[in-house]
Motif scaffolding. Structure first.
Motif, PDB file in Angstrom:
ATOM      1  N   LEU A 200      38.392  48.729  52.547  1.00 41.61           N
ATOM      2  CA  LEU A 200      38.499  49.154  51.159  1.00 41.61           C
ATOM      3  C   LEU A 200      37.176  48.953  50.437  1.00 41.61           C
ATOM      4  CD1 LEU A 200      40.536  50.256  49.094  1.00 41.61           C
ATOM      5  CD2 LEU A 200      41.137  47.894  48.534  1.00 41.61           C
ATOM      6  N   GLY A 201      36.673  49.998  49.772  1.00 38.99           N
ATOM      7  CA  GLY A 201      35.418  49.951  49.032  1.00 38.99           C
ATOM      8  C   GLY A 201      35.202  51.284  48.330  1.00 38.99           C
ATOM      9  N   PRO A 202      34.068  51.506  47.671  1.00 35.97           N
ATOM     10  CA  PRO A 202      32.943  50.578  47.489  1.00 35.97           C
ATOM     11  C   PRO A 202      33.141  49.684  46.266  1.00 35.97           C
ATOM     12  CG  PRO A 202      32.394  52.701  46.566  1.00 35.97           C
ATOM     13  CD  PRO A 202      33.777  52.847  47.146  1.00 35.97           C
ATOM     14  N   PHE A 203      32.283  48.663  46.151  1.00 34.39           N
ATOM     15  CA  PHE A 203      32.345  47.732  45.034  1.00 34.39           C
ATOM     16  C   PHE A 203      31.436  48.203  43.897  1.00 34.39           C
ATOM     17  CE2 PHE A 203      33.889  44.978  48.435  1.00 34.39           C
ATOM     18  CZ  PHE A 203      34.934  44.329  47.786  1.00 34.39           C
ATOM     19  N   PRO A 204      31.657  47.697  42.686  1.00 35.93           N
ATOM     20  CA  PRO A 204      30.786  48.055  41.559  1.00 35.93           C
ATOM     21  C   PRO A 204      29.328  47.683  41.825  1.00 35.93           C
ATOM     22  CG  PRO A 204      32.770  46.985  40.771  1.00 35.93           C
ATOM     23  CD  PRO A 204      32.783  46.852  42.259  1.00 35.93           C
TER      24      PRO A 204
ATOM     25  N   VAL B  58      30.149  37.353  48.280  1.00 37.59           N
ATOM     26  CA  VAL B  58      28.801  37.749  48.695  1.00 37.59           C
ATOM     27  C   VAL B  58      28.865  38.638  49.934  1.00 37.59           C
ATOM     28  CG1 VAL B  58      26.609  36.893  49.614  1.00 37.59           C
ATOM     29  CG2 VAL B  58      27.674  35.749  47.665  1.00 37.59           C
ATOM     30  N   PHE B  59      29.714  38.273  50.892  1.00 33.57           N
ATOM     31  CA  PHE B  59      29.815  39.051  52.127  1.00 33.57           C
ATOM     32  C   PHE B  59      30.369  40.451  51.843  1.00 33.57           C
ATOM     33  CE2 PHE B  59      32.154  40.450  55.909  1.00 33.57           C
ATOM     34  CZ  PHE B  59      31.160  40.372  56.865  1.00 33.57           C
ATOM     35  N   ALA B  60      31.438  40.522  51.049  1.00 35.42           N
ATOM     36  CA  ALA B  60      32.036  41.817  50.755  1.00 35.42           C
ATOM     37  C   ALA B  60      31.076  42.702  49.969  1.00 35.42           C
ATOM     38  CB  ALA B  60      33.335  41.614  49.970  1.00 35.42           C
ATOM     39  N   ALA B  61      30.357  42.102  49.007  1.00 36.31           N
ATOM     40  CA  ALA B  61      29.419  42.883  48.207  1.00 36.31           C
ATOM     41  C   ALA B  61      28.226  43.342  49.036  1.00 36.31           C
ATOM     42  CB  ALA B  61      28.937  42.050  47.022  1.00 36.31           C
ATOM     43  N   ARG B  62      27.804  42.514  49.975  1.00 37.86           N
ATOM     44  CA  ARG B  62      26.655  42.895  50.801  1.00 37.86           C
ATOM     45  C   ARG B  62      26.977  44.128  51.646  1.00 37.86           C
ATOM     46  NH1 ARG B  62      22.047  42.377  53.143  1.00 37.86           N
ATOM     47  NH2 ARG B  62      21.783  42.357  55.413  1.00 37.86           N
TER      48      ARG B  62
ATOM     49  N   MET C 235      40.980  40.479  48.190  1.00 39.38           N
ATOM     50  CA  MET C 235      41.489  40.407  46.824  1.00 39.38           C
ATOM     51  C   MET C 235      40.480  40.976  45.836  1.00 39.38           C
ATOM     52  SD  MET C 235      44.479  39.415  47.212  1.00 39.38           S
ATOM     53  CE  MET C 235      44.801  39.517  45.455  1.00 39.38           C
ATOM     54  N   ALA C 236      39.190  40.757  46.103  1.00 36.97           N
ATOM     55  CA  ALA C 236      38.161  41.348  45.243  1.00 36.97           C
ATOM     56  C   ALA C 236      38.250  42.871  45.284  1.00 36.97           C
ATOM     57  CB  ALA C 236      36.778  40.873  45.699  1.00 36.97           C
ATOM     58  N   ALA C 237      38.485  43.421  46.467  1.00 33.61           N
ATOM     59  CA  ALA C 237      38.620  44.875  46.589  1.00 33.61           C
ATOM     60  C   ALA C 237      39.870  45.377  45.871  1.00 33.61           C
ATOM     61  CB  ALA C 237      38.648  45.266  48.061  1.00 33.61           C
ATOM     62  N   VAL C 238      40.955  44.629  45.974  1.00 30.95           N
ATOM     63  CA  VAL C 238      42.184  45.021  45.284  1.00 30.95           C
ATOM     64  C   VAL C 238      41.970  45.021  43.777  1.00 30.95           C
ATOM     65  CG1 VAL C 238      44.551  44.299  44.776  1.00 30.95           C
ATOM     66  CG2 VAL C 238      43.733  44.277  47.129  1.00 30.95           C
ATOM     67  N   PHE C 239      41.297  43.975  43.270  1.00 31.23           N
ATOM     68  CA  PHE C 239      41.058  43.880  41.831  1.00 31.23           C
ATOM     69  C   PHE C 239      40.130  44.983  41.324  1.00 31.23           C
ATOM     70  CE2 PHE C 239      41.837  39.060  42.142  1.00 31.23           C
ATOM     71  CZ  PHE C 239      43.194  39.239  41.867  1.00 31.23           C
ATOM     72  N   MET C 240      39.009  45.176  42.029  1.00 29.68           N
ATOM     73  CA  MET C 240      37.953  46.041  41.509  1.00 29.68           C
ATOM     74  C   MET C 240      38.096  47.499  41.936  1.00 29.68           C
ATOM     75  SD  MET C 240      34.564  43.625  41.799  1.00 29.68           S
ATOM     76  CE  MET C 240      35.071  42.325  42.898  1.00 29.68           C
ATOM     77  N   VAL C 241      38.519  47.731  43.164  1.00 26.76           N
ATOM     78  CA  VAL C 241      38.578  49.106  43.682  1.00 26.76           C
ATOM     79  C   VAL C 241      39.911  49.764  43.354  1.00 26.76           C
ATOM     80  CG1 VAL C 241      38.390  50.544  45.741  1.00 26.76           C
ATOM     81  CG2 VAL C 241      36.957  48.507  45.521  1.00 26.76           C
ATOM     82  N   ARG C 242      40.996  49.060  43.634  1.00 27.97           N
ATOM     83  CA  ARG C 242      42.312  49.664  43.392  1.00 27.97           C
ATOM     84  C   ARG C 242      42.722  49.624  41.921  1.00 27.97           C
ATOM     85  NH1 ARG C 242      46.003  47.318  48.355  1.00 27.97           N
ATOM     86  NH2 ARG C 242      45.097  48.609  50.035  1.00 27.97           N
ATOM     87  N   ASN C 243      42.382  48.529  41.222  1.00 31.16           N
ATOM     88  CA  ASN C 243      42.876  48.347  39.861  1.00 31.16           C
ATOM     89  C   ASN C 243      41.790  48.436  38.793  1.00 31.16           C
ATOM     90  OD1 ASN C 243      45.836  47.531  40.389  1.00 31.16           O
ATOM     91  ND2 ASN C 243      44.711  46.130  41.726  1.00 31.16           N
ATOM     92  N   ASP C 244      40.554  48.752  39.187  1.00 34.26           N
ATOM     93  CA  ASP C 244      39.449  48.973  38.251  1.00 34.26           C
ATOM     94  C   ASP C 244      39.248  47.802  37.286  1.00 34.26           C
ATOM     95  OD1 ASP C 244      38.825  51.521  39.277  1.00 34.26           O
ATOM     96  OD2 ASP C 244      40.451  52.420  38.098  1.00 34.26           O
ATOM     97  N   LEU C 245      39.419  46.606  37.761  1.00 33.78           N
ATOM     98  CA  LEU C 245      39.183  45.423  36.930  1.00 33.78           C
ATOM     99  C   LEU C 245      37.681  45.215  36.780  1.00 33.78           C
ATOM    100  CD1 LEU C 245      41.333  43.468  35.727  1.00 33.78           C
ATOM    101  CD2 LEU C 245      40.729  41.863  37.551  1.00 33.78           C
ATOM    102  N   PRO C 246      37.172  44.848  35.598  1.00 33.63           N
ATOM    103  CA  PRO C 246      35.730  44.575  35.452  1.00 33.63           C
ATOM    104  C   PRO C 246      35.280  43.513  36.447  1.00 33.63           C
ATOM    105  CG  PRO C 246      36.788  44.654  33.304  1.00 33.63           C
ATOM    106  CD  PRO C 246      37.894  44.699  34.320  1.00 33.63           C
TER     107      PRO C 246
END
Length: 414
Positions: A173-177, A325-329, A108-119
């Motif tokens: 899905l990535g990368p994260f901010p 934390v795991f996804a960001a790492r 869900m973090a990837a969907v929010f930040m990568v796909r939808n460019d949410l801050p």
């Protein structure tokens, strides 16, 4: 005319007032105290022995500053899960869904930040809220629906794993901010003059040493005020010196590389916060009560359903934090993320002193158990032991820890 010639044996000197009785009484007091706390001290001693073993086996590579930092980063998400799992087990339950929930929140973090460019700060808040809702949903069925936690969380494990596959569409899905990546992989900034050490880490380490000393002295005085048995002064001072030395060595190792990882500060806040709640807050005592003796807790007025609900809500939030934390790492969300995380968290809790019957365990014990597993993994990788034998060894360690707990209870009971 008879005369009483019976020999009068002198009364033995009472313990604590000189003579052989004093030494024997002191020794017995120490042995009794160690026996009652053998689970806690035993795991600390075991962790120290494992560190020494692999430090020698790897020619010191285990204790290189860079490796110590990596050890913290590699095990941060398991330690976060272990804190929440310890509370669940103390309350007399189990949670099999945390690994899948970790993967789901990462997706869900990837969907929010990568796909939808949410801050990313807003996305983090939404993910933590979703974790809390997921944990609350499971807690509702367990506490108010009367369904065993094993069944509810087993269903949750399947549901969250399936949702992860659906939202990621089977892809990574990535990368994260960059800001979120720094939370999981970053270090505290450099401040002050050049001292060949990370100054901010040194400052935090010395503050932690002062906190540990004050807390230990305060706990000892509180126990004495309530006429509880405490360690003799010399042994207490020895324990204090050992704790200070351990914190100081860890501080110097971290300060010799890039400083303390940011995720270590998050862990520190969690340990201090949850440790305080479990020791001093009413809800913490209620968690111990419902896990130790549920019928007695109900008769005492403990709202067991509400407490159980809150325990699983909290577990959901911590699983969400671990997922972030795991996804960001690893800078990506994967459908296969979080595999066996629930088993690692459960193992860390039992190795750290939790009991299958509930009502026993500490937050610090969960951290110790997680570090035991982390050092084992890291050390075995450094010496080239294969993953097959690593699983065997970790299984034996878990079996030995639980077996030791059962043996210790029988000894104390007898």
């Amino acid at each position: 005319m008879s005369t009483d010639v019976t020999a009068k044996t002198p009364a033995p000197a009472p313990a604590g007032k000189g003579g052989a009785g004093a030494g024997g009484g002191l020794l017995q007091m120490v042995l009794d105290g160690m026996r009652r706390n053998m689970r806690q001290y035993g795991m600390l001693i075991a962790l120290g022995l494992i560190v020494v073993l692999f430090a020698v086996w790897t020619d010191g590579d285990l204790l290189l500053p860079r490796n110590v930092s990596n050890l913290v980063l590699q095990n941060s998400y398991i330690l976060i899960l272990a804190i929440g799992m310890m509370l669940v087990i103390i309350a007399g339950h189990i949670d099999l869904s945390v690994g899948s929930l970790t993967a789901f929140i990462g997706s869900m973090a990837a969907v929010f930040m990568v796909r939808n460019d949410l801050p990313w700060p807003l996305a983090v808040i939404l993910c933590l809220a979703m974790g809390a809702v997921a944990g609350a949903a499971q807690g509702f069925f367990i506490a108010y629906g009367g369904i065993p936690s094993f069944i509810v969380t087993l269903a949750g494990m399947l549901i969250f794993r399936g949702l992860t596959e659906i939202f990621l569409e089977g892809q990574t899905l990535g990368p994260f901010p960059e800001g979120l990546q720094k939370v999981a992989n970053g270090f505290l900034p450099e401040v002050g003059p050049d001292t060949n050490y990370h100054n901010l880490t040194l400052l935090l380490g010395f503050a932690l040493i002062a906190f540990v000393v004050v807390q230990e002295v305060r706990d000892r005085r509180r126990q004495q005020e309530f006429s509880l048995e405490v360690l003799p002064r010399n042994f207490f001072l020895l324990k204090l010196v050992a704790l200070v030395a351990a914190v100081l060595v860890a501080t110097l190792l971290l300060a010799s590389y890039k400083g303390a990882p940011i995720v270590l500060l998050i862990l520190g806040v969690l340990v201090v916060g949850f440790g305080y709640v479990m020791r001093n807050a009413i809800v913490g005592r209620h968690i111990y009560a419902i896990g130790g003796n549920l019928p007695a807790a109900k008769l005492s007025g403990v709202k067991d359903k509400k407490v159980t609900f809150l325990v699983f809500l909290n577990m959901g939030m911590l699983a969400a934090l671990a997922g972030l934390v795991f996804a960001a790492r690893f800078n990506a969300a994967s459908p296969k993320a979080g595999l066996n995380f629930e088993l690692e968290a459960i193992a860390a809790s039992f190795i750290g002193g939790a009991s299958m019957s509930g009502g026993v365990g500490t937050v610090l014990g969960a951290i110790i158990g997680g570090l035991v597993l982390g050092v084992l993994n890291n050390g075995m990788n450094l010496v080239g032991i294969g993953t097959d034998w690593q699983q065997v060894i970790k299984g034996l360690v878990l079996l030995a820890a639980v077996g030791f707990d059962v043996w210790n209870k029988r000894k104390v009971g007898s």
